[in-house]
Design a protein around this motif. Structure first.
Motif, PDB file in Angstrom:
ATOM      1  N   GLU A 275      57.556  -4.128  -9.392  1.00  0.00           N
ATOM      2  CA  GLU A 275      57.203  -3.509  -8.120  1.00  0.00           C
ATOM      3  C   GLU A 275      58.418  -3.261  -7.239  1.00  0.00           C
ATOM      4  N   ARG A 276      59.478  -4.032  -7.441  1.00  0.00           N
ATOM      5  CA  ARG A 276      60.680  -3.873  -6.637  1.00  0.00           C
ATOM      6  C   ARG A 276      61.347  -2.517  -6.857  1.00  0.00           C
ATOM      7  N   LEU A 277      61.011  -1.852  -7.960  1.00  0.00           N
ATOM      8  CA  LEU A 277      61.628  -0.565  -8.286  1.00  0.00           C
ATOM      9  C   LEU A 277      60.873   0.621  -7.697  1.00  0.00           C
ATOM     10  N   ALA A 278      59.740   0.351  -7.066  1.00  0.00           N
ATOM     11  CA  ALA A 278      58.917   1.435  -6.523  1.00  0.00           C
ATOM     12  C   ALA A 278      59.430   1.890  -5.159  1.00  0.00           C
ATOM     13  N   PRO A 279      59.163   3.134  -4.789  1.00  0.00           N
ATOM     14  CA  PRO A 279      59.520   3.588  -3.439  1.00  0.00           C
ATOM     15  C   PRO A 279      58.850   2.722  -2.375  1.00  0.00           C
ATOM     16  N   HIS A 280      59.575   2.478  -1.281  1.00  0.00           N
ATOM     17  CA  HIS A 280      59.061   1.713  -0.144  1.00  0.00           C
ATOM     18  C   HIS A 280      58.687   0.273  -0.503  1.00  0.00           C
ATOM     19  N   ALA A 281      59.399  -0.294  -1.481  1.00  0.00           N
ATOM     20  CA  ALA A 281      59.115  -1.679  -1.886  1.00  0.00           C
ATOM     21  C   ALA A 281      59.422  -2.669  -0.773  1.00  0.00           C
ATOM     22  N   GLU A 282      60.267  -2.277   0.186  1.00  0.00           N
ATOM     23  CA  GLU A 282      60.548  -3.154   1.329  1.00  0.00           C
ATOM     24  C   GLU A 282      59.261  -3.569   2.026  1.00  0.00           C
TER      25      GLU A 282
ATOM     26  N   SER B  43      55.820  -2.500   0.781  1.00  0.00           N
ATOM     27  CA  SER B  43      54.712  -2.728  -0.146  1.00  0.00           C
ATOM     28  C   SER B  43      54.844  -4.026  -0.917  1.00  0.00           C
ATOM     29  N   MET B  44      56.063  -4.423  -1.239  1.00  0.00           N
ATOM     30  CA  MET B  44      56.255  -5.650  -2.002  1.00  0.00           C
ATOM     31  C   MET B  44      56.671  -6.824  -1.127  1.00  0.00           C
ATOM     32  N   LEU B  45      57.810  -6.683  -0.444  1.00  0.00           N
ATOM     33  CA  LEU B  45      58.349  -7.828   0.289  1.00  0.00           C
ATOM     34  C   LEU B  45      57.512  -8.199   1.510  1.00  0.00           C
ATOM     35  N   SER B  46      57.108  -7.220   2.289  1.00  0.00           N
ATOM     36  CA  SER B  46      56.362  -7.516   3.510  1.00  0.00           C
ATOM     37  C   SER B  46      54.877  -7.747   3.248  1.00  0.00           C
ATOM     38  N   GLU B  47      54.289  -6.927   2.380  1.00  0.00           N
ATOM     39  CA  GLU B  47      52.848  -7.005   2.142  1.00  0.00           C
ATOM     40  C   GLU B  47      52.482  -7.854   0.942  1.00  0.00           C
ATOM     41  N   GLY B  48      53.493  -8.287   0.169  1.00  0.00           N
ATOM     42  CA  GLY B  48      53.223  -9.198  -0.934  1.00  0.00           C
ATOM     43  C   GLY B  48      52.957  -8.568  -2.276  1.00  0.00           C
ATOM     44  N   GLY B  49      52.912  -7.240  -2.332  1.00  0.00           N
ATOM     45  CA  GLY B  49      52.693  -6.575  -3.609  1.00  0.00           C
ATOM     46  C   GLY B  49      51.284  -6.778  -4.134  1.00  0.00           C
ATOM     47  N   ALA B  50      51.082  -6.454  -5.408  1.00  0.00           N
ATOM     48  CA  ALA B  50      49.754  -6.517  -6.014  1.00  0.00           C
ATOM     49  C   ALA B  50      49.199  -7.936  -6.029  1.00  0.00           C
TER      50      ALA B  50
ATOM     51  N   GLY C  93      49.729 -10.169  -3.684  1.00  0.00           N
ATOM     52  CA  GLY C  93      49.509 -10.642  -2.327  1.00  0.00           C
ATOM     53  C   GLY C  93      50.311 -11.887  -2.005  1.00  0.00           C
ATOM     54  N   ILE C  94      51.566 -11.909  -2.443  1.00  0.00           N
ATOM     55  CA  ILE C  94      52.425 -13.080  -2.246  1.00  0.00           C
ATOM     56  C   ILE C  94      52.815 -13.184  -0.773  1.00  0.00           C
ATOM     57  N   GLU C  95      52.529 -14.331  -0.180  1.00  0.00           N
ATOM     58  CA  GLU C  95      52.771 -14.506   1.251  1.00  0.00           C
ATOM     59  C   GLU C  95      54.250 -14.624   1.566  1.00  0.00           C
ATOM     60  N   ARG C  96      54.983 -15.393   0.764  1.00  0.00           N
ATOM     61  CA  ARG C  96      56.429 -15.569   0.954  1.00  0.00           C
ATOM     62  C   ARG C  96      57.121 -15.467  -0.398  1.00  0.00           C
ATOM     63  N   TRP C  97      58.067 -14.554  -0.499  1.00  0.00           N
ATOM     64  CA  TRP C  97      58.871 -14.459  -1.717  1.00  0.00           C
ATOM     65  C   TRP C  97      59.995 -15.486  -1.703  1.00  0.00           C
ATOM     66  N   PHE C  98      60.443 -15.887  -0.518  1.00  0.00           N
ATOM     67  CA  PHE C  98      61.612 -16.751  -0.418  1.00  0.00           C
ATOM     68  C   PHE C  98      61.263 -18.075   0.250  1.00  0.00           C
ATOM     69  N   HIS C  99      61.889 -19.133  -0.241  1.00  0.00           N
ATOM     70  CA  HIS C  99      61.605 -20.486   0.246  1.00  0.00           C
ATOM     71  C   HIS C  99      62.891 -21.275   0.412  1.00  0.00           C
ATOM     72  N   GLU C 100      62.752 -22.456   1.013  1.00  0.00           N
ATOM     73  CA  GLU C 100      63.884 -23.356   1.190  1.00  0.00           C
ATOM     74  C   GLU C 100      64.361 -23.858  -0.182  1.00  0.00           C
ATOM     75  N   CYS C 101      65.632 -24.188  -0.264  1.00  0.00           N
ATOM     76  CA  CYS C 101      66.200 -24.677  -1.522  1.00  0.00           C
ATOM     77  C   CYS C 101      65.517 -25.967  -1.942  1.00  0.00           C
ATOM     78  N   GLY C 102      65.193 -26.062  -3.239  1.00  0.00           N
ATOM     79  CA  GLY C 102      64.558 -27.255  -3.754  1.00  0.00           C
ATOM     80  C   GLY C 102      63.076 -27.346  -3.468  1.00  0.00           C
ATOM     81  N   THR C 103      62.464 -26.251  -3.024  1.00  0.00           N
ATOM     82  CA  THR C 103      61.035 -26.289  -2.712  1.00  0.00           C
ATOM     83  C   THR C 103      60.225 -26.537  -3.981  1.00  0.00           C
ATOM     84  N   ALA C 104      59.077 -27.195  -3.852  1.00  0.00           N
ATOM     85  CA  ALA C 104      58.229 -27.479  -5.002  1.00  0.00           C
ATOM     86  C   ALA C 104      57.832 -26.185  -5.702  1.00  0.00           C
ATOM     87  N   GLY C 105      58.021 -26.140  -7.003  1.00  0.00           N
ATOM     88  CA  GLY C 105      57.708 -24.940  -7.761  1.00  0.00           C
ATOM     89  C   GLY C 105      58.790 -23.890  -7.736  1.00  0.00           C
TER      90      GLY C 105
END
Length: 324
Positions: free
Chosen positions: A247-254, A256-263, A265-277
């Protein structure tokens, strides 16, 4: 209180996680509060992020001077709270800049190289005065924004552009470092290798961003192994996800993917270092860094966090254990 760190590695923190809520981060007292949290958690430098307009008073050197009266007055605040200074500044030349009446510039267009260099020079001059060492720049535009796949010639044009920028920036004593985010056309091992091969290793480095590379399907430890001679700056954050669907390769992925979570529906793509999982193998990367006596700024960050202060504390705790 500063954290004891592995010799040669300096701990910095990125201001970017405070900036998405522009209406909550416009006044000097709010900046000082964020800087105090960063210092209290054991970090010694702060990385700024390029921006534009009156809602982003820390986005540009001239905006900082307008808000604080001078560059020196802002640096006085930074040092008074216990930080050494501004370690680095991240700038994407493709972003629109109101002050320049620019809709964004690209290194893929040779006619824009001189303008990109001129627009980045003030950031390098600021860093030189602030004790910083790295001007971190987005290596290539988003893959989804390109009308056609990158060719070897196009990569060569971009490389020539970064060499031109590096020449201009070098007069300040600050080094240029290419940053690869998960949406970038450079987030591909073949493209990244070609881009680095055509840029001058004496003037152009590579910022290794652990989570951005992981989301793009690249192993940051393997990227370090392949390009350790070019890695001169670190962005450390974690992620629980890989963009397996592309999905990162699609137009407007900023959005559709990063802000809206993509297909998914991921709430946060990025987390603190060492986060569980988390998928990033930070101990393996730290081992590689120590084995090669790597030195430079390790800038921690946690984008998309709902609580910047909490994330800074968690990253500070992890930093002390990763780099004892």
């Amino acid at each position: 209180m500063s954290a004891a760190t592995t010799p040669g590695i300096r701990l910095g923190y990125a201001i970017n996680q405070w900036k998405p809520n522009f209406d909550d981060f416009t006044r000097p007292e709010q900046h000082e509060r964020a800087l105090k949290v960063i210092a209290a958690c054991g970090f010694t430098g702060v990385e700024l992020r390029g921006g534009t307009g009156r809602w982003d008073p820390l986005g540009r050197p001239d905006s900082i001077a307008a808000t604080y009266g001078s560059t020196g007055a802002f640096l006085d605040v930074v040092r008074r709270v216990g930080l050494e200074g501004v370690s680095s500044w991240y700038v994407d030349p493709g972003e629109p800049v109101d002050e320049d009446l620019s809709r964004g510039r690209t290194l893929l267009d040779r006619s824009q190289h001189a303008a990109v260099a001129a627009s980045l020079l003030p950031f390098a001059r600021f860093l030189s005065e602030a004790g910083g060492s790295r001007l971190v720049v987005r290596a290539l535009p988003s893959a989804g924004s390109l009308e056609q796949p990158l060719t070897a010639d196009a990569i060569g044009v971009a490389a020539d552009g970064w060499n031109t920028v590096a020449d201009v920036v070098a007069e300040t004593g600050v080094r240029l470092s290419l940053h690869v985010d998960c949406l970038s056309a450079a987030a591909d091992e073949k493209t990244l290798t070609a881009l680095l091969a055509e840029t001058d290793p004496a003037r152009v480095g590579l910022t290794l961003d652990t989570a951005e590379l992981t989301v793009a399907g690249l192993d940051p430890v393997q990227v370090f192994d392949a390009h350790h001679d070019r890695v001169d700056h670190l962005h450390l954050k974690d992620t629980r996800y890989i963009d397996e669907a592309g999905e990162r390769l699609a137009p407007h992925a900023e959005s559709s993917m990063l802000s809206e979570g993509g297909a998914r529906g991921i709430e946060r793509w990025f987390h603190e270092c060492g986060t569980a999982g988390g998928l990033v193998d930070f101990p393996a990367l730290a081992e590689r860094l120590r084995a090669r006596s790597w030195s430079g700024w390790a800038v921690f960050e946690s984008e998309q966090t709902p609580n910047p202060a909490r994330s800074t504390m968690l990253n500070g705790w992890y930093a002390k254990r990763l780099f004892p």
